[in-house]
Scaffold this motif. Structure first.
Motif, mmCIF file in Angstrom:
data_model
loop_
_atom_site.group_PDB
_atom_site.id
_atom_site.type_symbol
_atom_site.label_atom_id
_atom_site.label_comp_id
_atom_site.label_asym_id
_atom_site.label_seq_id
_atom_site.Cartn_x
_atom_site.Cartn_y
_atom_site.Cartn_z
ATOM 1 N N ALA A 232 11.409 7.863 43.083
ATOM 2 C CA ALA A 232 11.580 8.932 44.060
ATOM 3 C C ALA A 232 10.356 9.840 44.119
ATOM 4 N N LYS A 233 9.593 9.867 43.004
ATOM 5 C CA LYS A 233 8.370 10.684 42.964
ATOM 6 C C LYS A 233 7.118 9.870 43.256
ATOM 7 N N SER B 164 15.420 13.559 40.571
ATOM 8 C CA SER B 164 14.598 13.275 41.744
ATOM 9 C C SER B 164 13.816 14.482 42.230
ATOM 10 N N TYR B 165 14.454 15.663 42.220
ATOM 11 C CA TYR B 165 13.823 16.855 42.778
ATOM 12 C C TYR B 165 13.122 17.717 41.727
ATOM 13 N N GLY B 166 13.509 17.547 40.460
ATOM 14 C CA GLY B 166 12.883 18.316 39.401
ATOM 15 C C GLY B 166 13.250 19.778 39.377
ATOM 16 N N VAL B 167 14.354 20.152 39.993
ATOM 17 C CA VAL B 167 14.824 21.541 40.011
ATOM 18 C C VAL B 167 16.269 21.570 39.518
ATOM 19 N N GLN C 282 19.867 7.213 44.439
ATOM 20 C CA GLN C 282 18.794 7.309 43.457
ATOM 21 C C GLN C 282 19.324 7.374 42.018
ATOM 22 N N GLN C 283 20.647 7.291 41.872
ATOM 23 C CA GLN C 283 21.314 7.385 40.564
ATOM 24 C C GLN C 283 20.891 8.666 39.842
ATOM 25 N N ASP C 284 20.861 9.758 40.602
ATOM 26 C CA ASP C 284 20.519 11.080 40.055
ATOM 27 C C ASP C 284 21.796 11.664 39.445
ATOM 28 N N ILE C 285 22.053 11.322 38.194
ATOM 29 C CA ILE C 285 23.332 11.626 37.546
ATOM 30 C C ILE C 285 23.658 13.123 37.535
ATOM 31 N N PRO C 286 22.735 14.012 37.156
ATOM 32 C CA PRO C 286 23.096 15.441 37.135
ATOM 33 C C PRO C 286 23.547 15.970 38.491
ATOM 34 N N VAL C 287 22.896 15.524 39.576
ATOM 35 C CA VAL C 287 23.285 15.995 40.907
ATOM 36 C C VAL C 287 24.684 15.496 41.260
ATOM 37 N N VAL C 288 24.926 14.212 41.031
ATOM 38 C CA VAL C 288 26.248 13.656 41.346
ATOM 39 C C VAL C 288 27.320 14.341 40.513
ATOM 40 N N GLN C 289 27.048 14.544 39.225
ATOM 41 C CA GLN C 289 28.009 15.219 38.358
ATOM 42 C C GLN C 289 28.311 16.628 38.861
#
Length: 323
Positions: A46-47, A93-96, A279-286
């Motif tokens: 993603a980056k 993915s976003y780093g924030v 993107q399997q961005d686990i923290p965002v989905v959680q």
């Protein structure tokens, strides 16, 4: 210790709400960690970085930075403990921080969700009222068919159809974006149709039950306006099942928002979770799952607490219970 049944009722609903949120969080974590893709590789992709271009030491450092060097059980309890303190972690993915991502986007999603629920209630009441009030059997049959049709048609198809007709065909409304009130119309209609159809069916059943009561039949036969009967008795009779489904519908708005925001290119929570799953961005989905679960349990908790006010038989307050 003797505890009033009303207090027991409230406490049991609160405990159920907490368990639902925990279960939603846990199921999401398990499913995301069972996916075959490497979340670190997706985060780097993603980056714009290919994980194959890094050496073993760099990959190990990044895995430790993201917490992927821990076992799934350790990572689960670490993330759960942080979530209990309001920290959903940092997006791969976003780093924030995830909380910042959700806070920025939640306003747009809440707006179209509230508008969709209001419109769904209006659609449901109008359909149910007309289907019970109109005497022409063909018109009545057509009106009763509409909720079934509304539930069976996929939301994405409705959204694309509305876009084709009102945006590309007639040019009345914008097809995408978030600039101005006109951009709210098509997403709101798209989200409201399935909920309005379900609520309409429940209201129709409630109105039918009222009109089948012997005293109502006698009243109508003696000249009492059918419209007054429906308004005075039908709405109250159907309020309990409608409240139940409305609670589920409000908790379900994230799912509807994913479809609507993807189709109409709205940068809300729905679009965010769609991208995060990809993107399997686990923290965002959680974080989004926990948000949706919280909305679901809060609304249903309020509904459960309103129930005894509409039907006192739900709670017997004459006796206490031993706890």
């Amino acid at each position: 210790m003797v505890m009033p049944k009303r207090l027991t009722y409230v406490l049991s609903r609160i405990v159920q709400a907490v368990l639902v949120m925990w279960a939603a969080y846990t199921v999401a974590f398990v499913i995301l960690n069972l996916l075959p893709a490497d979340p670190l590789a997706l985060a780097l992709q993603a980056k714009g970085t290919d994980i194959k271009s890094l050496d073993a030491a760099q990959v190990a450092t990044l895995r430790a930075q993201f917490g992927f060097d821990q076992g799934p059980v350790t990572r689960y309890f670490t993330m759960l403990a942080s979530a209990l303190h309001g920290d959903f972690g940092t997006s791969y993915s976003y780093g924030v921080p995830v909380a910042d991502l959700i806070r920025i986007r939640i306003g747009s999603t809440l707006l179209i969700s509230v508008l969709a629920i209001v419109l769904a209630l209006i659609i449901a009441f109008v359909l149910a009222f007309l289907a019970s009030y109109v005497n022409n059997r063909y018109v009545r049959g057509f009106l009763r068919l509409l909720p079934t049709l509304g539930e069976s048609v996929p939301s994405f198809w409705v959204g694309l159809l509305l876009m084709q007709v009102f945006s590309f065909g007639l040019g009345w409304l914008p097809s995408m974006g978030m600039d101005g009130w006109k951009t709210l119309i098509l997403p709101t209609i798209t989200m409201s149709i399935p909920t309005g159809a379900l609520l309409g069916q429940l209201l129709m059943s409630g109105f039918d039950e009222v009109l089948a009561e012997p005293y109502i039949t006698a009243s109508v036969a003696h000249g009492i306006d059918r419209r007054q009967v429906l308004i005075r008795h039908g709405v109250k009779n159907a309020s309990l099942p409608v409240l139940t489904v409305l609670g589920l519908a409000i908790g379900d708005t994230v799912t509807g928002a994913i479809v609507a925001e993807t189709i109409f290119s709205r940068q809300g929570v729905g679009m965010l979770v769609q991208q995060a799953v990809k993107q399997q961005d686990i923290p965002v989905v959680q974080g989004v799952v926990l948000l949706a679960a919280a909305a679901f349990v809060i609304v249903n908790l309020v509904v459960d607490l309103i129930y005894p006010l509409l039907d006192p038989r739900i709670i017997q307050t004459s006796k206490g219970v031993v706890s």
